[in-house]
Design an enzyme around this catalytic site. Structure first.
Site, PDB file in Angstrom:
ATOM      1  N   CYS A 327     -27.655  -4.982 -14.265  1.00 43.27           N
ATOM      2  CA  CYS A 327     -27.536  -5.340 -12.809  1.00 43.27           C
ATOM      3  C   CYS A 327     -26.805  -4.110 -12.164  1.00 43.27           C
ATOM      4  O   CYS A 327     -27.481  -3.444 -11.118  1.00 43.27           O
ATOM      5  CB  CYS A 327     -26.845  -6.748 -12.432  1.00 43.27           C
ATOM      6  SG  CYS A 327     -25.048  -6.547 -13.017  1.00 43.27           S
ATOM      7  N   HIS A 372     -21.784  -9.905 -11.241  1.00 44.33           N
ATOM      8  CA  HIS A 372     -23.322  -9.389 -11.056  1.00 44.33           C
ATOM      9  C   HIS A 372     -23.427  -8.719  -9.806  1.00 44.33           C
ATOM     10  O   HIS A 372     -22.528  -8.857  -8.927  1.00 44.33           O
ATOM     11  CB  HIS A 372     -24.193 -10.702 -11.002  1.00 44.33           C
ATOM     12  CG  HIS A 372     -25.545 -10.497 -11.102  1.00 44.33           C
ATOM     13  ND1 HIS A 372     -25.966  -9.841 -12.151  1.00 44.33           N
ATOM     14  CD2 HIS A 372     -26.459 -10.794 -10.248  1.00 44.33           C
ATOM     15  CE1 HIS A 372     -27.371  -9.832 -11.911  1.00 44.33           C
ATOM     16  NE2 HIS A 372     -27.751 -10.512 -10.683  1.00 44.33           N
ATOM     17  N   HIS A 384     -32.812  -7.957  -7.926  1.00 46.29           N
ATOM     18  CA  HIS A 384     -31.794  -7.298  -8.768  1.00 46.29           C
ATOM     19  C   HIS A 384     -32.200  -7.853 -10.395  1.00 46.29           C
ATOM     20  O   HIS A 384     -33.396  -8.052 -10.759  1.00 46.29           O
ATOM     21  CB  HIS A 384     -30.616  -8.532  -8.736  1.00 46.29           C
ATOM     22  CG  HIS A 384     -30.868 -10.058  -9.042  1.00 46.29           C
ATOM     23  ND1 HIS A 384     -30.109 -10.850  -9.558  1.00 46.29           N
ATOM     24  CD2 HIS A 384     -32.225 -10.529  -8.595  1.00 46.29           C
ATOM     25  CE1 HIS A 384     -30.695 -12.278  -9.705  1.00 46.29           C
ATOM     26  NE2 HIS A 384     -31.927 -11.900  -8.837  1.00 46.29           N
TER      27      HIS A 384
END
Length: 410
Positions: A327, A372, A384
């Protein structure tokens, strides 16, 4: 001496002998008693002792009975005392970590002053839902400490000792202290592995129990051993005047840097306009897809560029937009294409650029979650690098998980 005199003397000697001999049996016998009386007394003495023993036993039994009655009469009283003490102990308020924590409940902020007076110098600001520790009371003012500020705030602007309010505005986090943290489906080393998190990341805590901590990651809520994380509660704290000035200066510098990066990206686009080699530079590892180069220097341009890589793989620790990125590696590499250097860490990305509220998000903004991060593309959607199972993808709504921060570069 005649015979009568001898007989009398002999009788006296025998009497004396019996007295000396019997004295060891009955110490209370009269010295003048005859021999027959003394022998009788000596013979009857054990019976008298038995009677005394029986009497003593009766007395002891009577005493024991009185003691038992007395003890029984005290038992209800003692039980009442014990019950009352236990009840008082049970009713006594239990001290918690929130007893001295006060939360600001104001429209925007309240000033922290140098004295318990409206005339006191303004030392800093405590914003709404920010926390402070109450050190004392002076009239209708609290003396408080928050962040690097210590001063006075009117009590009417603070809510003191409300654990539920403090928990709602506080953020319990777990800092990863090991190279690679395994997050499992249950609180056991034998449980299924949900995902992995690198050292230095900061995860939101969901629950804590028996040496295990439940944390939120992209794959879902999972358990980690408390041995490999440091847990703490984060609150927004007061900002001193000096800190406010430094923050505003930093934000202005970051805005200028973003504008310069946008200009460089525009110049790069002009010099490479229509270049197919630039557009396919990411597809050198067997990928058949081609990608347009970054265009422009706005948040929308960042969002448009990032969307090209949807469908590509997620790779833990990776930074390749085509062959695989995690990420933070995805966000870092997208922005690198626009000449902006960012850290390879979702926690660190929560401190880049400048912060904006969730209701003011624009395309290109970096949206940070627990462990994240993604890029907002508009329409309440982010792009993402999600998980190994899904790769790079779109997710809507953007607040599908609690948002920790939103940071703007352009």
């Amino acid at each position: 001496m005649n015979r009568n005199s001898i007989r009398k003397a002999t009788t006296c000697c025998l009497t004396a002998a019996v007295v000396l001999t019997g004295s060891s049996f009955v110490s209370h016998a009269a010295v003048s008693a005859g021999a027959g009386d003394l022998i009788s007394a000596a013979t009857e003495a054990p019976a008298d002792n038995n009677k005394k023993a029986d009497k003593a036993a009766e007395n002891n039994n009577a005493t024991a009975g009185v003691t038992e009655i007395f003890a029984n009469s005290l038992a209800p009283r003692q039980e009442a005392i014990d019950t009352g003490a236990a009840q008082e102990e049970a009713e006594a308020p239990v001290k918690t970590e929130y007893d001295n924590i006060a939360i600001a409940q104001v429209d925007n902020y309240v000033n922290v002053r140098s004295a318990a007076s409206e005339e006191g110098e303004v030392l800093g600001k405590l914003y709404n839902n920010s926390a402070c520790t109450v050190l004392g009371v002076e009239g209708d003012w609290y003396k408080i400490h928050s962040g690097n500020v210590e001063g006075y705030i009117k009590a009417e602007f603070l809510v003191l000792g409300d654990a539920e309010l403090a928990k709602s505005v506080g953020h319990r986090v777990a800092d990863v202290t090991t190279d690679t943290l395994n997050v499992r489906a249950d609180s056991s080393t034998e449980a299924e592995l949900l995902g992995q998190v690198p050292q230095g990341e900061e995860l939101s805590v969901v629950e804590e129990k028996d040496g295990w901590v439940k944390v939120a990651i992209e794959e879902g809520d999972g358990w980690v051993s408390s041995e490999y994380v440091d847990c703490s509660t984060h609150y927004v704290v007061a900002e001193s005047r000096e800190e406010e000035e430094a923050r505003l200066k930093k934000e202005e510098e970051e805005r200028k840097a973003a504008e310069e990066a946008a200009r460089r990206a525009t110049r790069s686009k002009s010099s490479n306009s229509g270049s197919s080699s630039s557009g396919s530079s990411e597809a050198t590892s067997g990928e058949s897809r081609s990608y347009a180069p970054p265009s422009g220097g706005s948040g929308q341009a960042v969002a448009d560029y990032a969307c090209q890589f949807v469908g590509n793989p997620y790779v833990y620790g990776g930074t390749s937009l085509t062959n695989g990125a995690d990420c933070s590696g995805f966000v870092m590499s997208v922005y690198a294409a626009f000449g902006v250097g960012l850290p390879h860490s979702s926690s660190a990305l929560a401190g880049v650029g400048y912060g904006v509220s969730t209701d003011a998000m624009q395309p290109g903004d970096i949206v940070c979650y627990s462990g994240h991060v993604g890029i907002y593309i508009g329409g309440d959607t982010i792009v993402h690098a999600s998980t190994e199972a899904t790769g790079i993808k779109y997710t809507s709504p953007a607040a599908y998980r609690p948002i920790v921060a939103v940071r703007r570069i352009f």
